[in-house]
Scaffold this active site. Structure first.
Site, PDB file in Angstrom:
ATOM      1  N   ASP A 226    -107.411  35.407 -87.186  1.00  0.00           N
ATOM      2  CA  ASP A 226    -108.313  36.479 -87.199  1.00  0.00           C
ATOM      3  C   ASP A 226    -109.875  36.244 -86.831  1.00  0.00           C
ATOM      4  O   ASP A 226    -110.384  35.304 -87.265  1.00  0.00           O
ATOM      5  CB  ASP A 226    -108.105  37.264 -88.566  1.00  0.00           C
ATOM      6  CG  ASP A 226    -108.825  38.569 -88.640  1.00  0.00           C
ATOM      7  OD1 ASP A 226    -108.268  39.533 -87.979  1.00  0.00           O
ATOM      8  OD2 ASP A 226    -109.890  38.947 -89.272  1.00  0.00           O
ATOM      9  N   GLU A 275    -100.211  17.202 -88.099  1.00  0.00           N
ATOM     10  CA  GLU A 275     -99.494  16.212 -89.058  1.00  0.00           C
ATOM     11  C   GLU A 275     -98.276  16.881 -89.732  1.00  0.00           C
ATOM     12  O   GLU A 275     -97.396  16.134 -90.248  1.00  0.00           O
ATOM     13  CB  GLU A 275    -100.593  16.318 -90.568  1.00  0.00           C
ATOM     14  CG  GLU A 275    -101.574  15.597 -90.487  1.00  0.00           C
ATOM     15  CD  GLU A 275    -102.623  15.941 -91.593  1.00  0.00           C
ATOM     16  OE1 GLU A 275    -102.248  16.526 -92.513  1.00  0.00           O
ATOM     17  OE2 GLU A 275    -103.918  15.740 -91.406  1.00  0.00           O
TER      18      GLU A 275
HETATM   19  C1  GLC Z   1    -109.436  41.779 -86.749  1.00  0.00           C
HETATM   20  C2  GLC Z   1    -108.159  42.394 -87.307  1.00  0.00           C
HETATM   21  C3  GLC Z   1    -108.585  43.837 -87.605  1.00  0.00           C
HETATM   22  C4  GLC Z   1    -109.789  43.708 -88.758  1.00  0.00           C
HETATM   23  C5  GLC Z   1    -110.546  42.846 -88.255  1.00  0.00           C
HETATM   24  C6  GLC Z   1    -111.680  42.350 -89.353  1.00  0.00           C
HETATM   25  O1  GLC Z   1    -109.861  42.384 -85.494  1.00  0.00           O
HETATM   26  O2  GLC Z   1    -107.177  42.420 -86.355  1.00  0.00           O
HETATM   27  O3  GLC Z   1    -107.439  44.393 -88.205  1.00  0.00           O
HETATM   28  O4  GLC Z   1    -110.119  44.835 -88.975  1.00  0.00           O
HETATM   29  O5  GLC Z   1    -110.353  41.684 -87.759  1.00  0.00           O
HETATM   30  O6  GLC Z   1    -111.064  41.601 -90.132  1.00  0.00           O
END
Ligand code: GLC
Ligand code: MG
Length: 568
Positions: A226, A275
């Site tokens: 993310d 790993e």
């Molecule tokens: C990413 C995720 C989104 C979230 C953001 C903050 O873009 O896909 O859903 O709100 O990160 O974590």
């Protein structure tokens, strides 16, 4: 209820070994499950891990290779689980750690891989470190693991710099000291409940190495990372000097995102992934200004895949699409990574609704547009995507042709960005409505009880779009996906090979061929215009997103239609 989803057992001699092959991710079709909205086993209106587990045979039969699960970790759900309070536990709303292990084991038995979401840019404000940092007050060593700064102005009443939150408003929130006086500010590129980690701090780096191992030890096949472009900020957190920051997201350079220093982290993670046996992968969610910048995340010693958001954002126009396809393939060539196509996810208006609206409205659209047109184009777009070299992501429900729900009542909305932008932005709830599986009464098999709850209401028309309603109907979008995925799996010209060759074709259309080493070819033709187009029949028709007609040696490709052809 599940009669329609007849599960054909894998024959005993099925090539499970072949599926464990190296480089599996180069041409994998990966299905995104949004756990809240996929399947609810206990009837509380929220999808959960046992629900997902019960639907794995559906995914196996759909023909995908792997499943990416959006976060299911302990979280106050300020941003639907992208605010993680404990990276090593499952939120009770989704189940238990044992449920996660059972889900991984079942998936593997069915030949499916599991990719989990990792949220390293920020934690929840309820994370133990952040709570201690607040409680212990200025001088707490825990504050160095986040970005705490004194405010500007005489009484420190102004934010430390001019950065804005992606969800609207300033990217800083002021704290209150334990003695109740106004204190320092902390940085959050997203909601205030999502404080950004300080990745210069060794404890942060060590913690995430350990979290990676924790899930790798539980058998996951990879991580979707993310905000992979956000971990490292420009030194000194300099002002941006502009109030158009949100417009720069994914289009221009900013001190908050896509800093070169971030790549050291992925090189480190790659050594951990390597790993483990069986090619565990990392896929970057990196919104960068260009395909070239995106390619940096998938250099041979970094991550494996990076979503192609330039492709996702392209309009339904022949020239635009061809340009973005060429740029993407070209950008990935020097690093030897596959392109990773994607049309929809949990953050953008579903492509059936994007293409139903005029181009240029972005990815948070509030109007349903021309639904029939949108679905037609969505089917054509998906068939085009699945014919391109590389890996592809499918977001739950796109195989049902689901539109965005654009008329959700304000009071059911949960997207934090909707509230921070005073209702002007943040319409992500519209693509997060629970999936219709079967039956004629809401929640359409999403939960166990007819008339039972679902955390967002489903439109009544969705009865006709359920998995049950579409199964066995050759004209349905679900059967189109099933056929396309089955064909893609077995045809030697498809998949990861960099073998796309454009062919001359009438204006407003696209045509390319992919040829396997043994000479087998696949031709993909797309008509992106409203009038039908007549073309010389190029081979044997495999699949088309709308019915074609033939006249002698010519075929008529209707408006907004993709067709696949093989050897004459
Ligand atoms: C990413 C995720 C989104 C979230 C953001 C903050 O873009 O896909 O859903 O709100 O990160 O974590
Ligand atoms: Mg539930």
């Amino acid at each position: 209820m599940t009669q329609h989803l007849a599960i054909t057992d894998r024959p005993a001699d099925a090539p499970v070994e072949a599926e464990r092959r190296a480089d599996w991710w180069r041409d994998a079709v990966i299905y995104q499950v949004y756990p809240r909205s996929f399947a609810d086993s206990d009837g509380d209106g929220m999808g959960d891990l046992p629900g997902i587990r019960s639907r794995l045979p559906y995914l196996r039969d759909l023909g995908v290779d792997a499943v990416w699960l959006s976060p299911f970790y302990a979280s106050p759900q300020a941003d639907a689980g992208y605010d993680v309070a404990d990276y090593r536990t499952v939120d009770p709303v989704f189940g238990t750690l044992a449920d996660a292990s059972r889900l991984i084991a079942d998936a593997h038995d069915l030949g499916l891989r599991i990719i989990v979401d990792l949220v390293p840019n920020h934690s929840s404000d309820q994370h133990e470190w952040f709570q201690r940092a607040l409680r212990e007050g200025p001088g707490s060593a825990l504050r160095e693991r986040y970005h705490f700064r004194p405010g500007k102005g005489e009484d420190g009443g102004l934010p430390p710099n001019d950065w804005e939150s992606v969800f609207g408003g300033p990217a800083w929130t002021r704290t209150t000291n334990p003695d109740s006086t106004p204190g320092d500010w902390y940085l959050h590129l997203f909601a205030p409940e999502q404080p950004d980690f300080n990745w210069d701090h060794p404890a942060v780096r060590e913690e995430f190495r350990s979290i990676l191992r924790f899930w790798l030890d539980r058998g996951v096949d990879g991580f979707r990372i993310d905000v992979a472009h956000g971990l490292v900020k420009a030194p000194g957190l300099p002002d941006l000097g502009s109030h158009e920051q949100l417009k720069l997201l994914g289009t221009g350079a900013t001190p908050c995102f896509d800093q070169d220093g971030v790549h050291e982290i992925y090189r480190d993670w790659r050594t951990i992934l390597d790993e483990y046996p069986g090619e565990r992968i990392g896929v970057a969610e990196a919104w960068t200004p260009t395909a070239r910048r995106t390619a940096n995340y998938v250099r041979p010693d970094e991550l494996h895949q990076a979503f192609n958001f330039q492709y996702l954002a392209s309009s339904w126009q022949a020239q635009a699409l061809r340009a973005v396809i060429d740029e993407s393939l070209e950008a990935m060539r020097p690093v030897g990574a596959p392109t990773t196509w994607v049309l929809s996810n949990h953050d953008v208006t579903r492509h059936a609704t994007r293409f139903a609206n005029p181009p240029g409205l972005g990815t948070q659209i509030r109007t349903p547009g021309d639904r029939e047109l949108g679905l037609r184009r969505a089917r054509a777009a998906s068939l085009l995507m699945l014919a391109l070299p590389g890996s592809a992501y499918v977001y739950q429900g796109e195989e049902l042709g689901l539109p965005d729900v654009t008329d959700l009542p304000d009071e059911v909305r949960q997207d934090p960005s909707y509230f921070r932008a005073a209702g002007q932005d943040g319409f992500r709830d519209g693509c997060r409505v629970p999936i219709p599986w079967s039956g004629t009464e809401a929640p359409y098999g999403f939960g166990p009880d007819a008339g039972g709850p679902s955390w967002l209401p489903q439109p009544t028309e969705w009865a006709q779009l359920s998995v049950q309603a579409q199964t066995g109907d050759p004209a349905s979008t679900l059967e189109l996906y099933r056929a396309a995925l089955a064909f893609r799996r077995q045809h030697p010209a498809l998949g990861g090979a960099d073998n796309l060759r454009w062919l001359e074709s009438p204006e407003g259309t696209l045509s390319f061929e992919r040829t396997a080493q043994d000479g087998a070819f696949l031709r993909c033709t797309v008509n992106l215009t409203a009038p039908a187009v007549t073309i010389p029949t190029p081979g044997e028709l495999v699949l088309a997103s709308q019915a074609l007609t033939h006249e002698g040696s010519e075929s008529i490709l209707p408006a907004d239609t993709t067709a696949w052809w093989t050897t004459r």
